[in-house]
Design an enzyme around this catalytic site. Structure first.
Site, PDB file in Angstrom:
ATOM      1  N   SER A  18      33.441  37.010  36.114  1.00  0.00           N
ATOM      2  CA  SER A  18      33.724  37.773  35.027  1.00  0.00           C
ATOM      3  C   SER A  18      34.804  38.950  35.207  1.00  0.00           C
ATOM      4  CB  SER A  18      32.704  38.153  34.433  1.00  0.00           C
ATOM      5  OG  SER A  18      32.628  38.869  33.218  1.00  0.00           O
ATOM      6  N   GLY A  19      35.309  39.590  34.267  1.00  0.00           N
ATOM      7  CA  GLY A  19      35.863  40.882  34.767  1.00  0.00           C
ATOM      8  C   GLY A  19      36.832  41.044  35.803  1.00  0.00           C
ATOM      9  N   ASP A  61      23.120  34.239  43.666  1.00  0.00           N
ATOM     10  CA  ASP A  61      22.396  35.263  43.232  1.00  0.00           C
ATOM     11  C   ASP A  61      22.541  36.391  44.277  1.00  0.00           C
ATOM     12  OD1 ASP A  61      20.943  37.510  42.292  1.00  0.00           O
ATOM     13  OD2 ASP A  61      19.316  36.481  41.515  1.00  0.00           O
ATOM     14  N   TYR A 153      23.239  54.879  36.316  1.00  0.00           N
ATOM     15  CA  TYR A 153      24.301  54.076  36.756  1.00  0.00           C
ATOM     16  C   TYR A 153      25.045  54.910  37.824  1.00  0.00           C
ATOM     17  CZ  TYR A 153      28.637  51.646  36.327  1.00  0.00           C
ATOM     18  OH  TYR A 153      29.974  50.777  36.672  1.00  0.00           O
ATOM     19  N   GLU A 187      38.809  47.313  30.954  1.00  0.00           N
ATOM     20  CA  GLU A 187      38.362  46.580  29.796  1.00  0.00           C
ATOM     21  C   GLU A 187      37.910  44.958  30.174  1.00  0.00           C
ATOM     22  OE1 GLU A 187      40.333  43.621  27.966  1.00  0.00           O
ATOM     23  OE2 GLU A 187      38.779  43.859  26.398  1.00  0.00           O
ATOM     24  N   THR A 188      36.492  45.094  30.237  1.00  0.00           N
ATOM     25  CA  THR A 188      35.783  43.919  30.748  1.00  0.00           C
ATOM     26  C   THR A 188      34.593  43.582  29.926  1.00  0.00           C
ATOM     27  OG1 THR A 188      34.026  45.172  32.156  1.00  0.00           O
ATOM     28  CG2 THR A 188      36.418  44.448  33.033  1.00  0.00           C
ATOM     29  N   PRO A 189      33.668  42.678  30.397  1.00  0.00           N
ATOM     30  CA  PRO A 189      32.420  42.380  29.360  1.00  0.00           C
ATOM     31  C   PRO A 189      31.360  43.639  29.796  1.00  0.00           C
ATOM     32  CG  PRO A 189      33.379  40.416  29.982  1.00  0.00           C
ATOM     33  CD  PRO A 189      34.133  41.259  30.708  1.00  0.00           C
TER      34      PRO A 189
HETATM   35  N1  LIG Z   1      34.565  47.860  33.636  1.00  0.00           N
HETATM   36  C1  LIG Z   1      34.362  49.091  33.798  1.00  0.00           C
HETATM   37  O1  LIG Z   1      35.051  50.040  33.306  1.00  0.00           O
HETATM   38  C2  LIG Z   1      34.040  49.534  35.361  1.00  0.00           C
HETATM   39  C3  LIG Z   1      34.466  50.598  35.943  1.00  0.00           C
HETATM   40  C4  LIG Z   1      34.053  51.158  37.003  1.00  0.00           C
HETATM   41  C5  LIG Z   1      33.179  50.090  37.956  1.00  0.00           C
HETATM   42  N2  LIG Z   1      32.861  49.170  37.509  1.00  0.00           N
HETATM   43  C6  LIG Z   1      32.182  48.106  38.503  1.00  0.00           C
HETATM   44  O2  LIG Z   1      33.009  47.003  38.558  1.00  0.00           O
HETATM   45  C7  LIG Z   1      31.985  46.045  38.914  1.00  0.00           C
HETATM   46  C8  LIG Z   1      32.485  44.761  37.827  1.00  0.00           C
HETATM   47  O3  LIG Z   1      32.149  44.969  36.635  1.00  0.00           O
HETATM   48  P1  LIG Z   1      32.788  44.247  35.591  1.00  0.00           P
HETATM   49  O4  LIG Z   1      33.446  45.531  34.624  1.00  0.00           O
HETATM   50  O5  LIG Z   1      34.038  43.378  36.076  1.00  0.00           O
HETATM   51  O6  LIG Z   1      31.821  43.590  34.524  1.00  0.00           O
HETATM   52  P2  LIG Z   1      31.477  42.186  34.376  1.00  0.00           P
HETATM   53  O7  LIG Z   1      32.564  41.600  33.811  1.00  0.00           O
HETATM   54  O8  LIG Z   1      30.247  42.281  33.540  1.00  0.00           O
HETATM   55  O9  LIG Z   1      31.070  41.561  35.892  1.00  0.00           O
HETATM   56  C9  LIG Z   1      30.296  41.628  36.465  1.00  0.00           C
HETATM   57  C10 LIG Z   1      29.922  40.652  37.266  1.00  0.00           C
HETATM   58  O10 LIG Z   1      28.849  40.869  38.326  1.00  0.00           O
HETATM   59  C11 LIG Z   1      28.355  39.525  38.379  1.00  0.00           C
HETATM   60  N3  LIG Z   1      26.784  39.804  38.687  1.00  0.00           N
HETATM   61  C12 LIG Z   1      26.035  40.712  38.274  1.00  0.00           C
HETATM   62  N4  LIG Z   1      24.761  40.591  38.746  1.00  0.00           N
HETATM   63  C13 LIG Z   1      24.871  39.505  39.732  1.00  0.00           C
HETATM   64  C14 LIG Z   1      23.911  38.982  40.800  1.00  0.00           C
HETATM   65  N5  LIG Z   1      22.545  39.236  40.866  1.00  0.00           N
HETATM   66  N6  LIG Z   1      24.447  37.991  41.616  1.00  0.00           N
HETATM   67  C15 LIG Z   1      25.593  37.738  41.562  1.00  0.00           C
HETATM   68  N7  LIG Z   1      26.751  38.438  40.655  1.00  0.00           N
HETATM   69  C16 LIG Z   1      26.211  39.035  40.119  1.00  0.00           C
HETATM   70  C17 LIG Z   1      28.320  39.072  37.272  1.00  0.00           C
HETATM   71  O11 LIG Z   1      28.400  37.468  37.384  1.00  0.00           O
HETATM   72  P3  LIG Z   1      27.037  36.730  36.740  1.00  0.00           P
HETATM   73  O12 LIG Z   1      26.424  37.333  35.808  1.00  0.00           O
HETATM   74  O13 LIG Z   1      27.548  35.433  36.531  1.00  0.00           O
HETATM   75  O14 LIG Z   1      26.125  36.664  38.195  1.00  0.00           O
HETATM   76  C18 LIG Z   1      29.886  39.327  37.093  1.00  0.00           C
HETATM   77  O15 LIG Z   1      30.670  38.174  37.608  1.00  0.00           O
HETATM   78  C19 LIG Z   1      30.755  46.426  38.577  1.00  0.00           C
HETATM   79  O16 LIG Z   1      29.989  46.726  39.878  1.00  0.00           O
HETATM   80  C20 LIG Z   1      31.003  47.836  37.755  1.00  0.00           C
HETATM   81  O17 LIG Z   1      29.790  48.618  37.785  1.00  0.00           O
HETATM   82  C21 LIG Z   1      33.270  48.501  36.239  1.00  0.00           C
END
Ligand SMILES: NC(=O)c1ccc[n+]([C@@H]2O[C@H](COP(=O)([O-])OP(=O)(O)OC[C@H]3O[C@@H](n4cnc5c(N)ncnc54)[C@H](OP(=O)(O)O)[C@@H]3O)[C@@H](O)[C@H]2O)c1
Length: 240
Positions: A18-19, A61, A153, A187-189
């Protein structure tokens, strides 16, 4: 030879269903890297793998020590060496401090700090043996700046960043590179649908983050150079 050439090992994208992680897996595959994509939702990984011949699904996981160990063993057996880990695993929690339950805090630790520790710890022996390798941790600007409702967080993202800074100094002499990328609102889930609709025009797009990571890998393939930390914010700054 550039790090991306398929004969030189695999890039492991953890959190690729995702994302940001999915965008990175797609972008690196499109650029010719061999990519192993991990997350818990295996169906999503299989869909990704069907679209790119050089992208391989390795469901895992990443907060489970045995699962991480087995995955890294499988990657090393299949591809020989893991050239880079791009750690994108994470969940978010935006709540006032007193509303955060101990269970929620523990879950946040598992998906953010613990999974970074496990994945990094699992790939390092191979990288140290090869005397090369790159770990990129997708972190957050919430580790650099205090936002209300982000005590857990932001605190955990800061812990990840500082853990990796110390590790960087341990492995620097051995050719292994540790890179913290602090990303702003993307912009992600991770965000509720209402927030995404409201702020989309002001957020980073996952593919723009992915293109930056691809450039970072190219930069880091210079053995003389280590881009240690990168802050990636939307042009208009943080969301209000
Ligand atoms: N979006 C933002 O604004 C933003 C900004 C700064 C930093 N970040 C960071 O960027 C990273 C990615 O976030 P995103 O925005 O792309 O969110 P996202 O779309 O919710 O993606 C999160 C990913 O983490 C995986 N994940 C969560 N727990 C897991 C586990 N125990 N084992 C394996 N995979 C796991 C999910 O896959 P499954 O659920 O399929 O396991 C998913 O692929 C995160 O660390 C987030 O904190 C995001």
């Amino acid at each position: 030879m550039a790090i991306g050439q398929p004969t030189r090992g695999v890039i492991w994208v953890a959190g690729a269903s995702s994302g940001i992680g999915a965008a990175i897996a797609r972008r690196l595959s499109a650029e010719g890297y061999t990519v192993a994509a991990s997350a818990r939702r295996s169906a999503r990984l299989r869909v990704l793998a069907r679209s790119y011949p050089s992208l391989h699904a390795f469901p895992c996981d990443c907060a489970d020590a045995d699962a991480v160990r087995r995955t890294v063993e499988a990657l090393e057996e299949r591809f020989g060496a893991i050239r880079a880990l791009i750690h994108c695993v994470g969940t978010a929690l935006f709540k006032p401090f007193l509303d955060i339950s101990p269970e929620e805090f523990a879950e946040l630790i598992r998906h953010n700090l613990w999974s970074t520790f496990l994945c990094t710890r699992a790939v390092l022996p191979g990288m140290l043996h090869q005397q090369q390798g790159i770990v990129v941790a997708i972190g957050s600007v919430a580790s650099l700046k205090a936002f209300p409702r982000s005590s857990a967080y932001g605190g955990l993202k800061a812990a990840v960043a500082q853990m990796l800074r110390a590790l960087r100094e341990e492995v620097r002499p051995h050719g292994v590179k540790i890179i913290n990328v602090h990303v702003g609102a993307t912009e992600t889930p991770l965000w509720p649908a209402t927030m995404r609709r409201r702020w989309r025009a002001q957020m980073l797009l996952p593919d723009d983050v992915a293109k930056t990571i691809a450039s970072l890998l190219t930069l880091a393939s210079n053995p003389q150079l280590l881009p240690e930390e990168l802050v990636l914010r939307p042009q208009l700054g943080d969301l209000p």
